[in-house]
Design an enzyme around this catalytic site. Structure first.
Site, short mmCIF file in Angstrom:
data_model
loop_
_atom_site.label_atom_id
_atom_site.label_comp_id
_atom_site.label_asym_id
_atom_site.label_seq_id
_atom_site.Cartn_x
_atom_site.Cartn_y
_atom_site.Cartn_z
N ASN A 158 0.82 -1.23 0.29
CA ASN A 158 -0.11 -0.10 -0.43
C ASN A 158 0.12 1.27 -0.27
O ASN A 158 0.15 2.51 0.58
CB ASN A 158 -0.37 0.08 1.03
CG ASN A 158 -2.46 0.97 1.43
OD1 ASN A 158 -2.14 1.98 1.93
ND2 ASN A 158 -2.80 1.56 -0.13
N CYS B 159 2.41 2.06 -3.05
CA CYS B 159 2.87 1.83 -4.50
C CYS B 159 2.20 1.80 -5.54
O CYS B 159 1.41 2.96 -5.53
CB CYS B 159 4.49 0.93 -4.78
SG CYS B 159 5.88 0.22 -4.03
N ARG B 160 1.54 0.45 -5.35
CA ARG B 160 0.91 0.49 -6.94
C ARG B 160 -1.05 0.77 -6.29
O ARG B 160 -1.64 1.47 -7.37
CB ARG B 160 0.44 -1.26 -7.06
CG ARG B 160 2.27 -1.61 -7.96
CD ARG B 160 1.91 -3.63 -7.90
NE ARG B 160 1.93 -3.78 -6.47
CZ ARG B 160 2.32 -5.53 -6.61
NH1 ARG B 160 1.92 -6.07 -7.40
NH2 ARG B 160 2.37 -5.77 -5.06
P1 4NP Z 1 3.50 -2.17 -3.01
O1 4NP Z 1 4.78 -2.43 -3.57
O2 4NP Z 1 2.74 -3.73 -3.21
O3 4NP Z 1 2.92 -1.88 -4.39
O4 4NP Z 1 3.18 -1.22 -2.08
C1 4NP Z 1 5.52 -2.81 -2.22
C2 4NP Z 1 6.25 -1.48 -0.94
C3 4NP Z 1 6.84 -2.49 0.71
C4 4NP Z 1 6.59 -3.57 -0.33
C5 4NP Z 1 5.84 -4.67 -0.17
C6 4NP Z 1 5.64 -4.28 -1.65
N1 4NP Z 1 7.40 -4.01 1.55
O5 4NP Z 1 7.41 -5.25 2.11
O6 4NP Z 1 7.31 -3.03 2.22
#
Ligand code: 4NP
Length: 149
Positions: free
Chosen positions: A11, A13-14
């Site tokens: 939560n 990035c995408r």
């Molecule tokens: P998202 O990307 O799922 O697109 O927000 C990530 C952001 C942080 C992490 C993994 C994916 N993390 O492990 O902290």
């Protein structure tokens, strides 16, 4: 009122990218009052963290308005409240299935169902490619809105 929850792993990035792209699309369509749009994580890794700086830079580059926000986790109650819960990849979807009630499972979808792109949204936190994520997410959000006319 259509309530849409975008979901990804962290939560930061995408799914916040999808949240602000979708808010911009409904605003431009003059339909903001008909939507409640938010985003959440399936993992606890980044809970309470602001958006990734590269997410913010990508939104700014595309002139998508955003608010400062902090990562929150998807809850069973959100599954109840929202009409559509849209994950970015199969891993997200698998974890979403464990969080929501059985009755809410039909509300779960993948964003690329709406774009026609034959693969899910790769995680830019790992790939570093925020521009590709943005374009694929925008295509999904456009398709989603078109289908909600
Ligand atoms: P998202 O990307 O799922 O697109 O927000 C990530 C952001 C942080 C992490 C993994 C994916 N993390 O492990 O902290």
């Amino acid at each position: 009122m259509k309530k849409i929850m975008f979901v990804c792993l962290g939560n930061i990035c995408r799914s916040p990218m999808a949240e602000f792209i979708m808010k911009d699309l409904v605003n431009r369509a003059g339909r903001a009052d008909s939507f409640q749009i938010a985003s959440a994580a399936v993992s606890s890794e980044a809970l309470g963290c602001p958006m990734d700086s590269r997410t913010v830079a990508t939104l700014r580059a595309h002139r998508i308005p955003y608010e400062n926000r902090r990562a929150q986790k998807l809850t069973e109650a959100m599954g109840d409240e929202y009409d559509l819960l849209i994950g970015m990849d199969e891993g997200n979807l698998a974890r979403m299935r464990h969080i929501v009630r059985k009755e809410d499972l039909p509300k779960l979808h993948l964003l690329n169902e709406y774009s026609g792109i034959p693969h899910t949204i790769a995680d830019p936190w790992y790939t570093g490619d925020f521009e590709t994520a943005f374009k694929e997410i925008r295509k999904g959000c456009r398709g989603l809105l078109d289908g909600l006319v």
